[in-house]
Write a protein that holds these residues in place. Structure first.
Motif, mmCIF file in Angstrom:
data_model
loop_
_atom_site.group_PDB
_atom_site.id
_atom_site.type_symbol
_atom_site.label_atom_id
_atom_site.label_comp_id
_atom_site.label_asym_id
_atom_site.label_seq_id
_atom_site.Cartn_x
_atom_site.Cartn_y
_atom_site.Cartn_z
ATOM 1 N N LEU A 306 0.839 -1.208 0.000
ATOM 2 C CA LEU A 306 0.000 0.000 0.000
ATOM 3 C C LEU A 306 0.869 1.252 0.000
ATOM 4 O O LEU A 306 0.581 2.221 -0.713
ATOM 5 C CB LEU A 306 -0.928 0.001 1.220
ATOM 6 C CG LEU A 306 -1.946 -1.148 1.324
ATOM 7 C CD1 LEU A 306 -2.824 -0.971 2.557
ATOM 8 C CD2 LEU A 306 -2.820 -1.218 0.075
ATOM 9 N N ARG A 307 1.939 1.228 0.801
ATOM 10 C CA ARG A 307 2.827 2.385 0.850
ATOM 11 C C ARG A 307 3.472 2.650 -0.513
ATOM 12 O O ARG A 307 3.627 3.795 -0.924
ATOM 13 C CB ARG A 307 3.934 2.158 1.901
ATOM 14 C CG ARG A 307 3.456 2.232 3.320
ATOM 15 C CD ARG A 307 4.583 1.900 4.294
ATOM 16 N NE ARG A 307 4.093 1.835 5.650
ATOM 17 C CZ ARG A 307 3.945 2.887 6.441
ATOM 18 N NH1 ARG A 307 4.271 4.084 6.007
ATOM 19 N NH2 ARG A 307 3.490 2.746 7.667
ATOM 20 N N LYS A 308 3.836 1.571 -1.191
ATOM 21 C CA LYS A 308 4.463 1.711 -2.502
ATOM 22 C C LYS A 308 3.493 2.342 -3.495
ATOM 23 O O LYS A 308 3.866 3.221 -4.277
ATOM 24 C CB LYS A 308 4.920 0.340 -3.002
ATOM 25 C CG LYS A 308 5.764 0.395 -4.264
ATOM 26 C CD LYS A 308 6.302 -0.972 -4.635
ATOM 27 C CE LYS A 308 7.159 -0.881 -5.900
ATOM 28 N NZ LYS A 308 7.674 -2.205 -6.307
ATOM 29 N N ILE A 309 2.229 1.898 -3.446
ATOM 30 C CA ILE A 309 1.205 2.457 -4.340
ATOM 31 C C ILE A 309 1.018 3.945 -4.058
ATOM 32 O O ILE A 309 0.979 4.773 -4.976
ATOM 33 C CB ILE A 309 -0.125 1.689 -4.172
ATOM 34 C CG1 ILE A 309 0.010 0.269 -4.744
ATOM 35 C CG2 ILE A 309 -1.277 2.430 -4.843
ATOM 36 C CD1 ILE A 309 -1.095 -0.670 -4.340
ATOM 37 N N VAL A 310 0.900 4.287 -2.773
ATOM 38 C CA VAL A 310 0.689 5.689 -2.373
ATOM 39 C C VAL A 310 1.903 6.532 -2.759
ATOM 40 O O VAL A 310 1.759 7.637 -3.299
ATOM 41 C CB VAL A 310 0.404 5.785 -0.862
ATOM 42 C CG1 VAL A 310 0.381 7.243 -0.413
ATOM 43 C CG2 VAL A 310 -0.926 5.121 -0.528
ATOM 44 N N GLN A 311 3.107 6.011 -2.491
ATOM 45 C CA GLN A 311 4.317 6.773 -2.779
ATOM 46 C C GLN A 311 4.492 7.007 -4.278
ATOM 47 O O GLN A 311 4.877 8.101 -4.707
ATOM 48 C CB GLN A 311 5.539 6.034 -2.208
ATOM 49 C CG GLN A 311 6.770 6.899 -2.057
ATOM 50 C CD GLN A 311 6.546 8.102 -1.156
ATOM 51 O OE1 GLN A 311 5.851 8.028 -0.157
ATOM 52 N NE2 GLN A 311 7.129 9.239 -1.528
ATOM 53 N N THR A 312 4.185 5.969 -5.063
ATOM 54 C CA THR A 312 4.290 6.112 -6.529
ATOM 55 C C THR A 312 3.324 7.166 -7.033
ATOM 56 O O THR A 312 3.668 8.019 -7.863
ATOM 57 C CB THR A 312 3.998 4.761 -7.212
ATOM 58 O OG1 THR A 312 4.931 3.785 -6.739
ATOM 59 C CG2 THR A 312 4.114 4.882 -8.728
ATOM 60 N N ALA A 313 2.074 7.109 -6.527
ATOM 61 C CA ALA A 313 1.067 8.094 -6.938
ATOM 62 C C ALA A 313 1.454 9.497 -6.493
ATOM 63 O O ALA A 313 1.251 10.480 -7.225
ATOM 64 C CB ALA A 313 -0.293 7.705 -6.363
ATOM 65 N N LEU A 314 2.036 9.608 -5.297
ATOM 66 C CA LEU A 314 2.470 10.919 -4.802
ATOM 67 C C LEU A 314 3.573 11.496 -5.680
ATOM 68 O O LEU A 314 3.527 12.675 -6.055
ATOM 69 C CB LEU A 314 2.977 10.788 -3.358
ATOM 70 C CG LEU A 314 1.996 11.108 -2.232
ATOM 71 C CD1 LEU A 314 2.595 10.775 -0.881
ATOM 72 C CD2 LEU A 314 1.567 12.571 -2.271
ATOM 73 N N GLU A 315 4.555 10.678 -6.006
ATOM 74 C CA GLU A 315 5.659 11.154 -6.847
ATOM 75 C C GLU A 315 5.146 11.587 -8.217
ATOM 76 O O GLU A 315 5.577 12.614 -8.757
ATOM 77 C CB GLU A 315 6.708 10.051 -6.989
ATOM 78 C CG GLU A 315 7.498 9.800 -5.720
ATOM 79 C CD GLU A 315 8.432 8.609 -5.832
ATOM 80 O OE1 GLU A 315 8.519 8.033 -6.948
ATOM 81 O OE2 GLU A 315 9.067 8.245 -4.831
ATOM 82 N N ARG A 316 4.217 10.813 -8.781
ATOM 83 C CA ARG A 316 3.658 11.150 -10.093
ATOM 84 C C ARG A 316 2.902 12.476 -10.030
ATOM 85 O O ARG A 316 3.054 13.336 -10.904
ATOM 86 C CB ARG A 316 2.734 10.016 -10.551
ATOM 87 C CG ARG A 316 2.230 10.205 -11.979
ATOM 88 C CD ARG A 316 1.529 8.971 -12.498
ATOM 89 N NE ARG A 316 0.374 8.631 -11.692
ATOM 90 C CZ ARG A 316 0.259 7.531 -10.963
ATOM 91 N NH1 ARG A 316 1.244 6.645 -10.933
ATOM 92 N NH2 ARG A 316 -0.831 7.276 -10.262
ATOM 93 N N ASN A 317 2.113 12.669 -8.983
ATOM 94 C CA ASN A 317 1.329 13.907 -8.869
ATOM 95 C C ASN A 317 2.208 15.108 -8.550
ATOM 96 O O ASN A 317 1.916 16.219 -9.000
ATOM 97 C CB ASN A 317 0.248 13.736 -7.803
ATOM 98 C CG ASN A 317 -0.997 13.057 -8.333
ATOM 99 O OD1 ASN A 317 -1.834 13.679 -8.984
ATOM 100 N ND2 ASN A 317 -1.118 11.761 -8.087
ATOM 101 N N ARG A 318 3.265 14.898 -7.789
ATOM 102 C CA ARG A 318 4.167 16.016 -7.491
ATOM 103 C C ARG A 318 4.917 16.469 -8.744
ATOM 104 O O ARG A 318 5.129 17.673 -8.954
ATOM 105 C CB ARG A 318 5.152 15.611 -6.392
ATOM 106 C CG ARG A 318 4.518 15.621 -4.994
ATOM 107 C CD ARG A 318 5.390 14.983 -3.959
ATOM 108 N NE ARG A 318 4.764 15.032 -2.636
ATOM 109 C CZ ARG A 318 5.077 14.212 -1.641
ATOM 110 N NH1 ARG A 318 6.018 13.283 -1.814
ATOM 111 N NH2 ARG A 318 4.458 14.305 -0.471
ATOM 112 N N LYS A 319 5.305 15.509 -9.572
ATOM 113 C CA LYS A 319 5.949 15.863 -10.844
ATOM 114 C C LYS A 319 4.957 16.587 -11.751
ATOM 115 O O LYS A 319 5.303 17.547 -12.439
ATOM 116 C CB LYS A 319 6.473 14.600 -11.533
ATOM 117 C CG LYS A 319 7.725 14.026 -10.890
ATOM 118 C CD LYS A 319 8.193 12.770 -11.604
ATOM 119 C CE LYS A 319 9.434 12.189 -10.930
ATOM 120 N NZ LYS A 319 9.860 10.918 -11.552
#
Length: 577
Positions: A306-319
């Protein structure tokens, strides 16, 4: 902290207090590398756990039983044959080694009294439980170590038992000031490392504590100390070891908030700014520490995906947000192009044919500006060209404003889920977070899968003044607490400007005392992304002032009337139900 020689010394002292002269009533082997002995002594029954696990070797008294396999392993059967009803006549630790020797007196098949030794070695991946006769010959061990596995020592039936001396370390219990100076000063390494590499049973944490008590920087090279500093350090070391030698232990766990940071058998002055909880025995410390640590570790392991999914989505949205903000900056030129078009329409009549620029007074600020022109276009066409640029950038600005707002909301939502993952303490807490990620498309929901039953409940606390306080563990619970559970005069708390839980205090129509406001503020600070800070700013208001914006994501609210307070995120004194 590893189980160093000091902790082992504390364990040996406790075991002597409780188990010496006791009789072994039951022997079980619940795991391949673990024994559970039931011992009766002084009309009491004790359970002693001996674990030679490579990842978590332990020795402590426990109140909990463990299920055993239907068929006992060979090592367990051997111990039952020799040691059942045997009497523990001594429990010793050689030097300050991470070794415990249990000498057990029993009757053999002929009825003769004889002695055997059960040796527990707590040495990380080399941990073992070894059974020897009175002549130090190995009868058997829970782990067999052949010469192919270890060139230092074989642990096999028929071999002679000995303690391998792989490192040239001195016994700290017999060390004096002169010996300390000779051992430590000769090493060209940082001070703390010089201490724990010179003496058996001293961990890096204990070495750091010795340096701290001597008011010396543990990172300094040992050779850089002045004679006075070295003398002071050596006397500090001797006094430290006197406490160990005399059995003056203070078993405790150091907490950062609710998280166990370290455990120790000695007072840790270096953690004076953190919470210290003392215990009556080192066994309680070990059982509590590893139980809490295992719970946190297990939940963290289960939440990795779950953390990996959230972190990936966060990085994508921050970019994405970074790119959108960059594009938005480009639209700042739009008003300049509009003014160019207006000024060309106003002053264009004075232009000569094929003019490459127009110098005109900007009637908005009175300054003279130079406007580039396309000489192949008429003034009207040049004005239209600038108006077209303006309109294009204006449309881009309007679209980006909406997109940036959506991306920022998405980031806030994901950050709130990340914070909820940090405070999750049980598997059922993760179930609701997974449902939220499915609802918002971060995880694909399987068509055949049934919706999981939600059993997670908000945290429930009672203030010192008797008022009930509730803390949402995730966004769904935050919404439910704020808009379904709370009523108008209940109080609502939240960390200002950062992801965190909604905290609801039920007032029952009363005026809340100041102490309850402070305790609710601490809960809001602790259950937020600012929990590791010294102070957190908290907004609080009556529930009736909190609104849910149309189309807002779970946990997102707005309010325009509120109070604020600065509070530390320490909830150690608040009673949890």
């Amino acid at each position: 902290m590893a189980l160093d020689g000091i902790v082992i010394a504390n364990i040996v002292k406790d075991l002597n207090d409780y188990l010496l002269n006791g009789r072994i009533y039951k022997i079980a082997q619940p795991e391949n590398d673990e024994l559970l002995l039931t011992i009766k002594n002084n009309r009491e029954q004790y359970r002693l756990l001996l674990s030679a696990s490579a990842s978590l070797p332990l020795v402590y008294l426990t109140s909990e039983n463990k299920p055993s396999p239907m068929t006992a392993p060979n090592f367990c059967m051997l111990l039952r044959k020799h040691l059942s009803n045997g009497r523990i006549v001594s429990i010793t630790q050689p030097g300050l080694e991470r070794i415990i020797n249990f000498q057990i007196e029993h009757l053999n098949e002929l009825g003769d009294l004889c002695r055997k030794t059960l040796i527990v070695e707590i040495m990380g991946k080399h941990s073992n439980i070894i059974f020897c006769n009175d002549e130090d010959m190995i009868i058997d061990s829970i782990k067999h170590i052949s010469g192919q596995v270890s060139s230092v020592r074989e642990v096999l039936p028929g071999r002679t038992y000995f303690i391998p001396e792989t490192q040239q370390k001195s016994d700290p219990l017999s060390a004096g000031p002169e010996d300390f100076e000779k051992n430590v000063l000769s090493k060209p390494v940082p001070l703390s490392k010089a201490i724990y590499t010179s003496y058996t049973g001293i961990s890096p944490l204990a070495a750091e504590e010795i340096c701290f008590r001597a008011s010396l920087d543990s990172g300094l090279p040992a050779s850089a100390l002045t004679p006075d500093e070295m003398l002071h350090l050596s006397h500090t070391f001797v006094r430290f070891m006197d406490d160990v030698r005399n059995g003056e232990f203070e078993p405790a766990i150091i907490y950062n908030g609710k998280d166990p940071v370290e455990f120790s058998s000695i007072r840790l002055s270096q953690y004076a700014d953190l919470k210290t909880v003392t215990f009556s025995s080192i066994s309680e410390v070990l059982e509590t520490y590893y139980s809490e640590k295992n719970t946190l570790t297990r939940i963290r392991q289960k939440s990795v995906d779950l953390r990996k999914i959230v972190q990936t989505a966060l990085e994508r949205n921050r970019k994405k947000l970074e790119l959108q903000l960059k594009q938005m900056k480009d639209t700042e030129k739009k008003d300049k192009y509009r003014i160019y078009g207006e000024l060309i329409n106003t002053y264009g009549y004075s232009l000569q044919d094929n003019a490459k620029s127009l110098e005109a007074v900007n009637y908005y600020d009175g300054e003279t500006i130079n406007i580039p022109l396309d000489p192949d276009l008429t003034p009207l066409e040049n004005a239209k060209k600038y108006f077209d640029r303006y309109n294009k950038l204006k449309r881009t600005y309007e679209a980006l404003s909406k997109l940036i707002q959506e991306t920022e909301e998405e980031i806030r939502h994901l950050e709130s889920i990340s914070t909820a993952l940090d405070i999750a303490l049980a598997e059922e807490d993760l179930v609701q977070l997974k449902e939220e990620l499915m609802d918002y498309g971060y995880i694909r929901r399987k068509h055949t899968a049934k919706k999981t039953k939600i059993t997670s409940k908000p945290f429930h606390y009672i203030s010192s003044d008797g008022y009930h306080m509730y803390v949402g563990k995730n966004n769904f619970q935050n919404d439910e607490l704020t808009f379904k559970f709370a009523i108008g005069e209940d109080w609502w708390f939240h960390a200002k400007g950062i992801p965190g839980s909604h905290v609801i205090v039920k007032t029952n129509g009363d005026k809340l005392p100041d102490r309850t406001f402070e305790e609710a503020g601490r809960l809001a600070a602790y259950y937020s992304s600012g929990r590791n800070g010294q102070k957190v700013e908290i907004d609080y208001t009556e529930k009736k002032n909190v609104k849910k914006p149309g189309g807002g994501k779970p946990g997102f609210v707005v309010y325009y009337t509120n109070y604020s307070l600065m509070i530390d995120p320490d909830i150690s004194g608040i009673q949890q139900v």
